[in-house]
Motif scaffolding. Sequence first.
Motif, mmCIF file in Angstrom:
data_model
loop_
_atom_site.group_PDB
_atom_site.id
_atom_site.type_symbol
_atom_site.label_atom_id
_atom_site.label_comp_id
_atom_site.label_asym_id
_atom_site.label_seq_id
_atom_site.Cartn_x
_atom_site.Cartn_y
_atom_site.Cartn_z
ATOM 1 N N LYS A 120 0.821 -1.210 0.000
ATOM 2 C CA LYS A 120 0.000 0.000 0.000
ATOM 3 C C LYS A 120 0.861 1.270 0.000
ATOM 4 O O LYS A 120 0.481 2.272 -0.590
ATOM 5 C CB LYS A 120 -0.915 -0.014 1.218
ATOM 6 C CG LYS A 120 -2.034 0.961 1.167
ATOM 7 C CD LYS A 120 -2.980 0.718 2.326
ATOM 8 C CE LYS A 120 -4.282 1.404 2.063
ATOM 9 N NZ LYS A 120 -5.288 1.070 3.080
ATOM 10 N N VAL A 121 2.036 1.207 0.623
ATOM 11 C CA VAL A 121 2.831 2.427 0.805
ATOM 12 C C VAL A 121 4.205 2.417 0.142
ATOM 13 O O VAL A 121 4.844 3.451 0.034
ATOM 14 C CB VAL A 121 3.006 2.752 2.309
ATOM 15 C CG1 VAL A 121 1.669 3.082 2.939
ATOM 16 C CG2 VAL A 121 3.677 1.614 3.036
ATOM 17 N N ARG A 122 4.695 1.251 -0.289
ATOM 18 C CA ARG A 122 6.041 1.215 -0.866
ATOM 19 C C ARG A 122 6.237 -0.052 -1.681
ATOM 20 O O ARG A 122 5.377 -0.914 -1.744
ATOM 21 C CB ARG A 122 7.100 1.308 0.224
ATOM 22 C CG ARG A 122 7.122 0.112 1.159
ATOM 23 C CD ARG A 122 8.224 0.189 2.194
ATOM 24 N NE ARG A 122 8.245 1.428 2.892
ATOM 25 C CZ ARG A 122 7.763 1.639 4.102
ATOM 26 N NH1 ARG A 122 7.217 0.650 4.763
ATOM 27 N NH2 ARG A 122 7.823 2.804 4.674
ATOM 28 N N TRP A 123 7.412 -0.134 -2.280
ATOM 29 C CA TRP A 123 7.841 -1.329 -3.010
ATOM 30 C C TRP A 123 8.818 -2.098 -2.136
ATOM 31 O O TRP A 123 9.692 -1.494 -1.505
ATOM 32 C CB TRP A 123 8.554 -0.924 -4.299
ATOM 33 C CG TRP A 123 7.659 -0.284 -5.310
ATOM 34 C CD1 TRP A 123 7.381 1.048 -5.438
ATOM 35 C CD2 TRP A 123 6.951 -0.941 -6.354
ATOM 36 N NE1 TRP A 123 6.534 1.252 -6.481
ATOM 37 C CE2 TRP A 123 6.256 0.046 -7.078
ATOM 38 C CE3 TRP A 123 6.833 -2.268 -6.748
ATOM 39 C CZ2 TRP A 123 5.450 -0.254 -8.171
ATOM 40 C CZ3 TRP A 123 6.039 -2.572 -7.837
ATOM 41 C CH2 TRP A 123 5.356 -1.565 -8.529
ATOM 42 N N LEU A 124 8.698 -3.417 -2.114
ATOM 43 C CA LEU A 124 9.640 -4.284 -1.416
ATOM 44 C C LEU A 124 10.340 -5.141 -2.456
ATOM 45 O O LEU A 124 9.703 -5.655 -3.379
ATOM 46 C CB LEU A 124 8.916 -5.201 -0.426
ATOM 47 C CG LEU A 124 8.059 -4.519 0.636
ATOM 48 C CD1 LEU A 124 7.335 -5.566 1.475
ATOM 49 C CD2 LEU A 124 8.894 -3.609 1.517
ATOM 50 N N VAL A 125 11.663 -5.302 -2.314
ATOM 51 C CA VAL A 125 12.440 -6.061 -3.293
ATOM 52 C C VAL A 125 13.343 -7.049 -2.563
ATOM 53 O O VAL A 125 14.080 -6.676 -1.650
ATOM 54 C CB VAL A 125 13.306 -5.129 -4.173
ATOM 55 C CG1 VAL A 125 14.168 -5.936 -5.133
ATOM 56 C CG2 VAL A 125 12.428 -4.131 -4.928
ATOM 57 N N TRP A 126 13.252 -8.311 -2.995
ATOM 58 C CA TRP A 126 14.168 -9.349 -2.528
ATOM 59 C C TRP A 126 14.906 -9.894 -3.735
ATOM 60 O O TRP A 126 14.280 -10.198 -4.754
ATOM 61 C CB TRP A 126 13.437 -10.538 -1.915
ATOM 62 C CG TRP A 126 12.738 -10.301 -0.631
ATOM 63 C CD1 TRP A 126 13.231 -10.503 0.628
ATOM 64 C CD2 TRP A 126 11.378 -9.911 -0.453
ATOM 65 N NE1 TRP A 126 12.267 -10.238 1.570
ATOM 66 C CE2 TRP A 126 11.119 -9.868 0.923
ATOM 67 C CE3 TRP A 126 10.349 -9.562 -1.342
ATOM 68 C CZ2 TRP A 126 9.879 -9.511 1.446
ATOM 69 C CZ3 TRP A 126 9.125 -9.202 -0.834
ATOM 70 C CH2 TRP A 126 8.898 -9.184 0.545
ATOM 71 N N ARG A 127 16.200 -10.046 -3.634
ATOM 72 C CA ARG A 127 16.933 -10.775 -4.660
ATOM 73 C C ARG A 127 16.839 -12.262 -4.303
ATOM 74 O O ARG A 127 17.136 -12.655 -3.172
ATOM 75 C CB ARG A 127 18.390 -10.334 -4.726
ATOM 76 C CG ARG A 127 19.127 -11.037 -5.848
ATOM 77 C CD ARG A 127 20.484 -10.462 -6.079
ATOM 78 N NE ARG A 127 21.178 -11.244 -7.099
ATOM 79 C CZ ARG A 127 22.194 -10.791 -7.784
ATOM 80 N NH1 ARG A 127 22.636 -9.572 -7.574
ATOM 81 N NH2 ARG A 127 22.761 -11.559 -8.680
ATOM 82 N N VAL A 128 16.403 -13.065 -5.256
ATOM 83 C CA VAL A 128 16.236 -14.502 -5.023
ATOM 84 C C VAL A 128 17.616 -15.130 -4.921
ATOM 85 O O VAL A 128 18.439 -14.990 -5.822
ATOM 86 C CB VAL A 128 15.428 -15.137 -6.181
ATOM 87 C CG1 VAL A 128 15.389 -16.653 -6.034
ATOM 88 C CG2 VAL A 128 14.023 -14.549 -6.228
ATOM 89 N N GLU A 129 17.870 -15.805 -3.800
ATOM 90 C CA GLU A 129 19.157 -16.470 -3.610
ATOM 91 C C GLU A 129 18.986 -17.603 -2.609
ATOM 92 O O GLU A 129 18.070 -17.596 -1.791
ATOM 93 C CB GLU A 129 20.225 -15.479 -3.166
ATOM 94 C CG GLU A 129 19.831 -14.616 -2.001
ATOM 95 C CD GLU A 129 20.726 -13.411 -1.831
ATOM 96 O OE1 GLU A 129 21.517 -13.097 -2.720
ATOM 97 O OE2 GLU A 129 20.626 -12.775 -0.775
ATOM 98 N N LYS A 130 19.867 -18.569 -2.696
ATOM 99 C CA LYS A 130 19.832 -19.712 -1.779
ATOM 100 C C LYS A 130 19.932 -19.213 -0.341
ATOM 101 O O LYS A 130 20.705 -18.314 -0.037
ATOM 102 C CB LYS A 130 20.991 -20.674 -2.066
ATOM 103 C CG LYS A 130 20.981 -21.268 -3.458
ATOM 104 C CD LYS A 130 20.014 -22.411 -3.585
ATOM 105 C CE LYS A 130 20.147 -23.021 -4.969
ATOM 106 N NZ LYS A 130 19.055 -23.894 -5.278
ATOM 107 N N GLY A 131 19.129 -19.805 0.521
ATOM 108 C CA GLY A 131 19.184 -19.465 1.937
ATOM 109 C C GLY A 131 18.291 -18.310 2.357
ATOM 110 O O GLY A 131 18.153 -18.057 3.551
ATOM 111 N N LEU A 132 17.691 -17.594 1.415
ATOM 112 C CA LEU A 132 16.842 -16.456 1.781
ATOM 113 C C LEU A 132 15.467 -16.924 2.273
ATOM 114 O O LEU A 132 14.990 -16.490 3.307
ATOM 115 C CB LEU A 132 16.651 -15.523 0.576
ATOM 116 C CG LEU A 132 15.615 -14.414 0.746
ATOM 117 C CD1 LEU A 132 16.067 -13.417 1.804
ATOM 118 C CD2 LEU A 132 15.362 -13.707 -0.574
ATOM 119 N N ALA A 133 14.846 -17.814 1.531
ATOM 120 C CA ALA A 133 13.473 -18.221 1.806
ATOM 121 C C ALA A 133 13.409 -19.302 2.888
ATOM 122 O O ALA A 133 14.246 -20.191 2.943
ATOM 123 C CB ALA A 133 12.822 -18.740 0.531
ATOM 124 N N VAL A 134 12.393 -19.191 3.710
ATOM 125 C CA VAL A 134 12.073 -20.233 4.677
ATOM 126 C C VAL A 134 10.966 -21.059 4.041
ATOM 127 O O VAL A 134 9.916 -20.535 3.687
ATOM 128 C CB VAL A 134 11.591 -19.621 6.010
ATOM 129 C CG1 VAL A 134 11.176 -20.713 6.979
ATOM 130 C CG2 VAL A 134 12.658 -18.718 6.602
#
Length: 173
Positions: A120-134
């Motif tokens: 609603k208020v901003r953009w969120l950015v994650w670079r996809v990489e091993k170990g980031l996601a649970v």
Amino acid sequence: MTEGDRRNLITTSQELRRVRRRTLSAIINQLHGFDAHEEFSDLLEEVKRKHGVTRIGLFDIDLILWDFRNGLPLALLEVKSRYQLREDDGYAVFDEPQYTFLEDLSFYLGVPAYYIVKTKVRWLVWRVEKGLAVRRELSNGRKVVLLPLEKARRFSSYGMVEHFIKKELLGRR
């Protein structure tokens, strides 16, 4: 109201109707596109079921940033909308098979992949990489990934243009 004003009002009304028709046409085309995707997916499932095919999956990538000069992909982008996402949620939840596919394709092609979320208020950015996601499996069997909000980079629309897109994706200072 002068005659000229009346003509402008009519022209404006006609233009408004034309814009509405174009908008409705675009929405209908998008819905037909979704329907075609679903139908093709059903056909693939039928092939898997009837012929015992087990080692295939069907995934889409929202956007591929392409360098026309060099004929190469620059980045793979998965763009989502999560207007209800709040900072105290801790994680953003996404489909695990799609995330793993993007992670693997990024590695195979040697180009970065990103999850980009418009809140609603901003953009969120994650670079996809091993170990980031649970990775988790829900009680209904659905597999999801949780991306920690604390690891997301936050941008305004200005920041997306000047910092993320221009500098990081395009490599321009």
